[in-house]
Design an enzyme around this catalytic site. Structure first.
Site: not given
Lengths: 592, 592
Positions: A434-435
């Site tokens: 994620y990110e």
């Protein structure tokens, strides 16, 4: 239950002996001396170890439940969240104008490590709120700030980030969520978002969603995207909560890890939203906080592995198995402890030499962000912008690897859930995704950051390493063991950058095929630099007779391990990079 | 649901183009031609893809349940097990005297890959039985063989291996389970065993446990250990089942993966057992099958990653995200497929270049075992004994890494359970641990196998590579791309072996500190050798105009990728090895 001991002394060493915190030009924060940060870290560590850590396995085994549209968090989460709020921990590095304590970000990161290590899934409810807080703080109107920020600083209301949709994550230009302008200046938001961390739960009065959506007239791709504030409950003029907004939880995702955090499918059915920042400039608004958000995930990557290491080390000291080949070490026992075996040491040293280097890098990165915000230091901003994909990508990849190494020390006991090692591995795994998945970090580094501002920042990075090495070459106590290996690794990194410059213009795939190796090569050089700085600091303290002698000796030995056993990896990365795109792209897509 | 396509063509390529199966001296098996193995593999592949693979996620999500002392397997497992039995697949490489089909082990391994890839947890019920079958076949009395083997060949009765106890796994000398001799020649077995795969279930009439225990008079440590046959139900003279024996399931372990397999705590409360093999020679009896058992786990390591790769490749071809930097490849779509991006290719090529090399190594290893059994080939036995820890340790480490790479291609979709990628990672993880944790494999390689028979086998290995390289150096079509890199890597391996010889005698820790790196260095050279052999075979077929041209081209390009992008890793391993024990052992145990 897994143990967790907050590594206060190591954090203090980086903050003071390496970063020299009170003296390094964070205007308004000259009072952050050793005693002050010790007190803050001790208090955070106590909360982390005594309240949050015991709930880590609870969160993993119970997970979150969706009951009649309401998300229920695991037993004990609500009470612990109240304690975190009461202690003021959610407000630590927030703006005093909205109830924050106004500490620099580096202190937020130092305490953040403790909270993440203790219970990563739990800490995300606050972490996401902090991200949303920062976005509103940077881009909100005064009215928006007054409405939302005080409640978000206290975490009475929590926040989320809504980017991903079922058919697009990395390539947000493809998103379909619509925003229809209304006469009162608001928008009606319609669409589906997935993978929304802390999307809903029962620990806050309201949830403030930041949602990327397309408003009319913005054109194709990412250009047409705007950012909207969409509260779960509408907020009345007087700040009280009004009607339920048209946003609901469609489902909870079943995930490999971070079970204690509610990862939601969010359905927006004409939900009322308000533009945050400029129309059609949503990507820019969202990504203002990118360095900070990505550094936060890099932090998760290694912080998650800290207790994994601690439990592996404790097991290795305790578990009797086999005899040392160099002579029995535990003659009164049926066998020697695992820790006598060189291969167990190899594993533990790989783990700790990474973790301590990672901690220094994360805190240095946070300090650079502080320098850029508080002292308008453009060089610091350029440097941390360059380092951000390395911090995110390298620390999460290696953090995950570290949890796997730690799990392995426990053998079969590492594989059963009872000992908690599996959870560390499963939780850490998300940080690589994620990110911005780590491949995207590598692309950002090679495709954007290297050439940013005419390559100024990467040149400054090389120059910084060079002058540090030059300065320390005369220091005989460190030159051979710590400076020479750093020089050699840095040379490999420069050679790789040169290869990209020569080949990348003509054939961008030659650079992109080596981007992942480059990110790791850069990570090793950066951790090598951190270790060299730590070695210099430790050696200076040792020479001056200050500090804990055993601690300093361990620091120097761990630094030597990193230099000797980890840095040689740069040569392999360089060799892979130099082979260019041909071997990588040789097959037709159909051949896969 | 995850896809799975049995890689029949790749298996056939290794069996025939590389190993040249019918002509390579397996007495009694000269008829194993291309058509015959194709038919066997097609049938196994059909069962794997159509029956077993669809149950893989079912097994993971349901797991096994312990109900009133009886283990219930997941829905559909029982019916599938019946199909596997009916098809004769459990009997494939078993002795015809007991109902087996008498095929060589290499055919069992080739079909085994398909079954493991489709459903590893399910396949373990049969796999463990095969191990127990082999032990009884090798060490049982005629009466024992007649009593147990026919039922185990058909898997009407399944088998288990009981080694680990709560306080000891690797160091079996510490075990406490007792065997008390009875007047009728039997023993009463008392103790607790943990981590017993397929320990109990509802798919067979009986479970035959092989249990390590200590009988009186055997002395301390591993010397006093004997191996016993302990059936769940006692077997009457006429072969019918009698009373329940004093063995029961204490609990099911909650594990990170392989949920479909029942991993049991087994309690032996004066259970009736019969000695298998010689008294006090249980370790020897258990480890007769070690090469085979460890090769089987190495096989699991990579086989588990085969569908992971296939699903990653399918997703990369299908998912639209971003645009190629070298020009739009999918002008009619909103974006290009992931597979245009060099970093996605890098990941997929890392995966497939490992998997295809691993397959060749596993089949070669099995073929060497066949040679040693069927043709009394002592050189083959020595070589496979040397290679066994490499096959187990390297293939499982890299197999796990491969599942992680594959999972990453799917981004967030890889982290949610729905797509099945998480399961591949969680299942693969156990292979690094059981049947001797990989650190123990490295110790076996460096501490035992290198010096075995005066170093004869490792010298023979180097000689084999050397003469192969010499032979192929004149072959211009392969020399530069495939032979030169293998030579360079092999030189690194020899340098590492030399370092151990020079330093290891004086300071054994210098060798042991580098043992894990040595295992991986050895693995890379071995896979490099496999790829060189595959390249030679592919190039020969290409030159002769036989075979599928596109397949051969792909094989050569994948070989080149391995040589260019994987083999450079040997230099880093050598550098780590050469740094010796000092950095590894520098800290006091208390400093961890």
């Amino acid at each position: 239950m897994p143990i967790y001991e907050p590594p206060i002394r190591d954090l203090q060493f980086v903050l003071h002996d390496v970063l020299n915190l009170p003296a390094t030009g964070l205007p308004g924060h000259e009072d952050l001396d050793r005693d002050f940060t010790e007190a803050v870290l001790e208090a955070a560590g106590k909360l982390a170890a005594e309240v949050l850590a015991p709930l880590n396995r609870v969160g993993d085994s119970q997970g979150c439940r969706l009951e009649n549209g309401v998300v229920r968090t695991p037993d004990g989460f609500g009470a612990a969240f109240a304690q975190v709020k009461e202690g003021g921990w959610t407000a630590l590095d927030c703006d005093p104008e909205y109830g924050g304590q106004g500490m620099p970000y580096v202190i937020g990161v130092a305490t953040g490590e403790l909270f993440v290590s203790a219970n990563m899934a739990f800490n995300m409810y606050q972490g996401l709120t902090h991200g949303a807080y920062s976005a509103i703080h940077a881009h909100g109107t005064d009215a928006q700030k007054r409405t939302y920020l005080p409640k978000m600083v206290s975490c009475d209301w929590t926040g989320t980030m809504n980017l991903t949709e079922p058919h697009c994550g990395t390539d947000l230009g493809l998103l379909r969520t619509k925003a229809e302008p209304q006469e009162d200046g608001s928008y009606l938001i319609t669409g589906q978002k997935i993978f929304i961390s802390a999307g809903d739960h029962d620990m806050a009065e309201n949830v403030i969603h930041l949602v990327l959506a397309k408003a009319p007239g913005g054109g194709e791709g990412t250009k047409g995207i705007s950012l909207f504030i969409v509260p779960k409950f509408l907020v009345n003029e007087d700040g009280s909560l009004g009607a339920r907004n048209g946003v609901s939880v469609g489902a909870l995702e079943h995930k490999m890890g971070i079970h204690g955090n509610a990862t939601c499918v969010m359905n927006y059915d004409g939900a009322k939203g308000w533009l945050l920042g400029d129309l059609h400039k949503g990507m820019r608004a969202m990504f203002t906080m990118m360095n900070e958000a990505r550094l936060g995930v890099g932090l998760q990557g290694y912080a998650c592995a800290v207790p994994a290491y601690q439990n592996a080390a404790a097991y290795a000291r305790d578990r009797l198995q086999g005899r040392s080949v160099t002579g029995v070490s535990n003659p009164n026992g049926a066998a020697d402890p695992l820790i006598v075996h060189p291969d167990i040491r190899r594993s533990l040293m790989d783990q700790r030499s990474f973790l301590e280097g990672a901690r220094a890098l994360a805190l240095w990165g946070a300090h650079l962000i502080d320098r850029s915000h508080l002292a308008d230091d453009a060089d610091a901003e350029g440097l941390v912008s360059l380092l951000t994909p390395v911090i995110k990508g390298f620390l999460t990849d290696k953090g995950f690897d570290t949890t796997v190494l730690a799990q392995q020390v426990l053998g079969g006991h590492g594989y059963v859930e009872e000992w908690g090692m599996s959870q560390f591995v499963r939780d850490a795994r998300i940080t690589m995704i994620y990110e911005g998945a780590n491949g995207v970090q590598a692309l950002d580094l090679v495709g954007r950051k290297l050439a940013q501002d005419g390559g100024k920042h990467v040149m400054a990075f090389f120059e910084m390493i060079k002058s540090f090495c030059k300065e320390q070459s005369a220091n005989e106590a460190v030159a051979a063991d710590y400076i020479e290996p750093l020089k050699a690794a840095s040379k490999d990194l420069q050679a790789a950058a040169m290869f990209f410059m020569e080949r990348g213009m003509k054939s961008p795939n030659d650079a992109l095929a080596g981007s992942y190796d480059f990110m790791h090569l850069f990570g090793h050089v950066t951790l090598g630099y951190m270790w060299a700085r730590m070695a210099v600091a430790a050696q200076a303290a040792q020479a001056a007779g200050t500090g804990d002698a055993a601690f300093l000796k361990t620091k120097l030995a761990t630094a030597r391990y990193y230099m000797t056993r980890q840095l040689p990896m740069t040569a392999t990365h360089l060799a892979r990079i130099r082979s260019g795109a041909e071997p990588v792209m040789a097959l037709e897509a159909e051949a896969f």
